[in-house]
Design a protein around this motif. Structure first.
Motif, PDB file in Angstrom:
ATOM      1  N   ALA A  57      57.888 -18.840  47.602  1.00 15.35           N
ATOM      2  CA  ALA A  57      59.316 -18.654  47.715  1.00 15.35           C
ATOM      3  C   ALA A  57      59.513 -19.383  48.972  1.00 15.35           C
ATOM      4  CB  ALA A  57      59.982 -17.204  48.617  1.00 15.35           C
ATOM      5  N   LEU A  58      59.390 -19.192  50.085  1.00 15.60           N
ATOM      6  CA  LEU A  58      59.798 -19.749  51.465  1.00 15.60           C
ATOM      7  C   LEU A  58      59.886 -21.039  50.978  1.00 15.60           C
ATOM      8  CD1 LEU A  58      57.897 -17.267  53.795  1.00 15.60           C
ATOM      9  CD2 LEU A  58      60.337 -17.359  53.819  1.00 15.60           C
ATOM     10  N   GLU A  59      58.442 -21.391  50.662  1.00 18.81           N
ATOM     11  CA  GLU A  59      58.611 -23.164  50.431  1.00 18.81           C
ATOM     12  C   GLU A  59      59.586 -23.780  49.900  1.00 18.81           C
ATOM     13  OE1 GLU A  59      54.126 -23.875  48.886  1.00 18.81           O
ATOM     14  OE2 GLU A  59      53.267 -23.414  50.751  1.00 18.81           O
ATOM     15  N   THR A  60      59.921 -22.885  48.604  1.00 22.48           N
ATOM     16  CA  THR A  60      61.593 -22.954  47.724  1.00 22.48           C
ATOM     17  C   THR A  60      62.752 -23.470  48.477  1.00 22.48           C
ATOM     18  OG1 THR A  60      60.158 -22.433  45.765  1.00 22.48           O
ATOM     19  CG2 THR A  60      62.327 -22.446  45.776  1.00 22.48           C
ATOM     20  N   LEU A  61      62.411 -22.014  48.980  1.00 21.46           N
ATOM     21  CA  LEU A  61      63.971 -22.108  50.029  1.00 21.46           C
ATOM     22  C   LEU A  61      64.018 -23.459  50.321  1.00 21.46           C
ATOM     23  CD1 LEU A  61      64.318 -18.181  50.670  1.00 21.46           C
ATOM     24  CD2 LEU A  61      65.941 -19.862  49.304  1.00 21.46           C
ATOM     25  N   ASP A  62      62.510 -24.160  51.220  1.00 26.00           N
ATOM     26  CA  ASP A  62      62.094 -24.656  53.055  1.00 26.00           C
ATOM     27  C   ASP A  62      62.467 -26.482  52.096  1.00 26.00           C
ATOM     28  OD1 ASP A  62      61.379 -25.840  55.308  1.00 26.00           O
ATOM     29  OD2 ASP A  62      60.049 -26.659  54.395  1.00 26.00           O
ATOM     30  N   ASN A  63      62.285 -26.535  49.818  1.00 28.04           N
ATOM     31  CA  ASN A  63      62.366 -27.823  49.879  1.00 28.04           C
ATOM     32  C   ASN A  63      63.280 -27.881  49.655  1.00 28.04           C
ATOM     33  OD1 ASN A  63      59.333 -27.711  49.892  1.00 28.04           O
ATOM     34  ND2 ASN A  63      59.618 -27.486  47.912  1.00 28.04           N
ATOM     35  N   ARG A  64      64.480 -27.036  49.334  1.00 30.96           N
ATOM     36  CA  ARG A  64      65.948 -26.988  49.061  1.00 30.96           C
ATOM     37  C   ARG A  64      66.757 -27.185  49.714  1.00 30.96           C
ATOM     38  NH1 ARG A  64      67.035 -22.764  44.069  1.00 30.96           N
ATOM     39  NH2 ARG A  64      65.986 -23.429  42.680  1.00 30.96           N
ATOM     40  N   GLY A  65      66.404 -27.287  51.408  1.00 28.48           N
ATOM     41  CA  GLY A  65      66.657 -27.099  52.629  1.00 28.48           C
ATOM     42  C   GLY A  65      68.530 -26.338  52.311  1.00 28.48           C
ATOM     43  N   ILE A  66      68.071 -25.218  51.935  1.00 28.20           N
ATOM     44  CA  ILE A  66      68.912 -24.055  52.481  1.00 28.20           C
ATOM     45  C   ILE A  66      68.796 -23.461  53.941  1.00 28.20           C
ATOM     46  CG2 ILE A  66      69.086 -21.504  52.024  1.00 28.20           C
ATOM     47  CD1 ILE A  66      68.689 -23.284  49.959  1.00 28.20           C
ATOM     48  N   GLN A  67      70.874 -23.407  54.258  1.00 30.75           N
ATOM     49  CA  GLN A  67      71.154 -23.159  55.529  1.00 30.75           C
ATOM     50  C   GLN A  67      71.499 -21.721  55.418  1.00 30.75           C
ATOM     51  OE1 GLN A  67      70.575 -24.946  58.514  1.00 30.75           O
ATOM     52  NE2 GLN A  67      69.761 -26.593  56.868  1.00 30.75           N
ATOM     53  N   ASN A  68      70.824 -20.505  56.534  1.00 31.46           N
ATOM     54  CA  ASN A  68      71.618 -19.619  56.040  1.00 31.46           C
ATOM     55  C   ASN A  68      73.207 -19.434  56.920  1.00 31.46           C
ATOM     56  OD1 ASN A  68      71.234 -16.524  55.757  1.00 31.46           O
ATOM     57  ND2 ASN A  68      70.325 -16.300  57.934  1.00 31.46           N
ATOM     58  N   ARG A  73      73.906 -18.705  50.888  1.00 32.01           N
ATOM     59  CA  ARG A  73      73.260 -17.527  49.910  1.00 32.01           C
ATOM     60  C   ARG A  73      74.023 -17.250  48.911  1.00 32.01           C
ATOM     61  NH1 ARG A  73      73.376 -15.767  55.981  1.00 32.01           N
ATOM     62  NH2 ARG A  73      75.385 -14.521  54.997  1.00 32.01           N
ATOM     63  N   ARG A  74      75.220 -17.374  48.672  1.00 35.66           N
ATOM     64  CA  ARG A  74      76.025 -17.242  47.491  1.00 35.66           C
ATOM     65  C   ARG A  74      76.084 -17.958  46.512  1.00 35.66           C
ATOM     66  NH1 ARG A  74      80.625 -15.589  50.477  1.00 35.66           N
ATOM     67  NH2 ARG A  74      81.542 -17.136  51.057  1.00 35.66           N
ATOM     68  N   GLN A  75      75.645 -19.342  47.332  1.00 33.84           N
ATOM     69  CA  GLN A  75      74.927 -20.482  46.160  1.00 33.84           C
ATOM     70  C   GLN A  75      74.025 -20.068  45.386  1.00 33.84           C
ATOM     71  OE1 GLN A  75      78.297 -22.273  44.759  1.00 33.84           O
ATOM     72  NE2 GLN A  75      76.049 -23.426  43.257  1.00 33.84           N
ATOM     73  N   LEU A  76      73.173 -20.089  46.709  1.00 41.41           N
ATOM     74  CA  LEU A  76      71.471 -19.563  45.756  1.00 41.41           C
ATOM     75  C   LEU A  76      71.033 -18.733  44.573  1.00 41.41           C
ATOM     76  CD1 LEU A  76      69.019 -20.654  46.692  1.00 41.41           C
ATOM     77  CD2 LEU A  76      68.652 -19.059  48.515  1.00 41.41           C
ATOM     78  N   ARG A  77      72.477 -17.787  45.136  1.00 35.95           N
ATOM     79  CA  ARG A  77      72.189 -16.339  44.218  1.00 35.95           C
ATOM     80  C   ARG A  77      72.409 -16.646  42.939  1.00 35.95           C
ATOM     81  NH1 ARG A  77      75.615 -13.136  46.215  1.00 35.95           N
ATOM     82  NH2 ARG A  77      77.683 -13.466  44.925  1.00 35.95           N
TER      83      ARG A  77
END
Length: 109
Positions: A57-68, A73-77
């Motif tokens: 899950a952390l790798e997926t978030l990292d690969n997607r370049g997610i900023q907190n 967060r809304r878009q990710l959800r």
């Protein structure tokens, strides 16, 4: 050690809801009750990041370049919900094909 907090910012200074602000009566514990934030923090800190699901899950978030941020967060959800709905739709479609094959097989017999 003194309890002078005049140098601390207002967000860190003890407030009226702090445990130290209230006298402890006999029979009361001096340990503060856990709050929702402390419960969540304890849960996150208790997770084992050696677990492959957590790492994935952390790798997926990292690969997607997610900023907190609230927007990401809304878009990710929303993206995750769409992926789940699409996956569930595919499963329903596959079960429909199985039911169709069974119906055809029953007609042949």
């Amino acid at each position: 050690m003194t309890s002078d907090t005049s140098d601390l910012p207002a967000a860190v200074s003890p407030g009226p809801n702090d445990v130290d602000s209230f006298p402890i009566t006999p029979g009361e514990s001096s340990v503060p009750r856990p709050t929702a934030l402390s419960n969540k923090l304890n849960k996150v800190l208790a997770e084992s990041y050696a677990d492959s699901d957590i790492r994935g899950a952390l790798e997926t978030l990292d690969n997607r370049g997610i900023q907190n941020t609230a927007e990401t967060r809304r878009q990710l959800r929303l993206e995750v919900q769409k992926e789940v709905i699409d996956c569930n739709g595919k499963i329903v479609e596959d079960f429909g094909k199985v039911a169709e094959v069974r119906t055809l097989a029953n007609r042949v017999e």
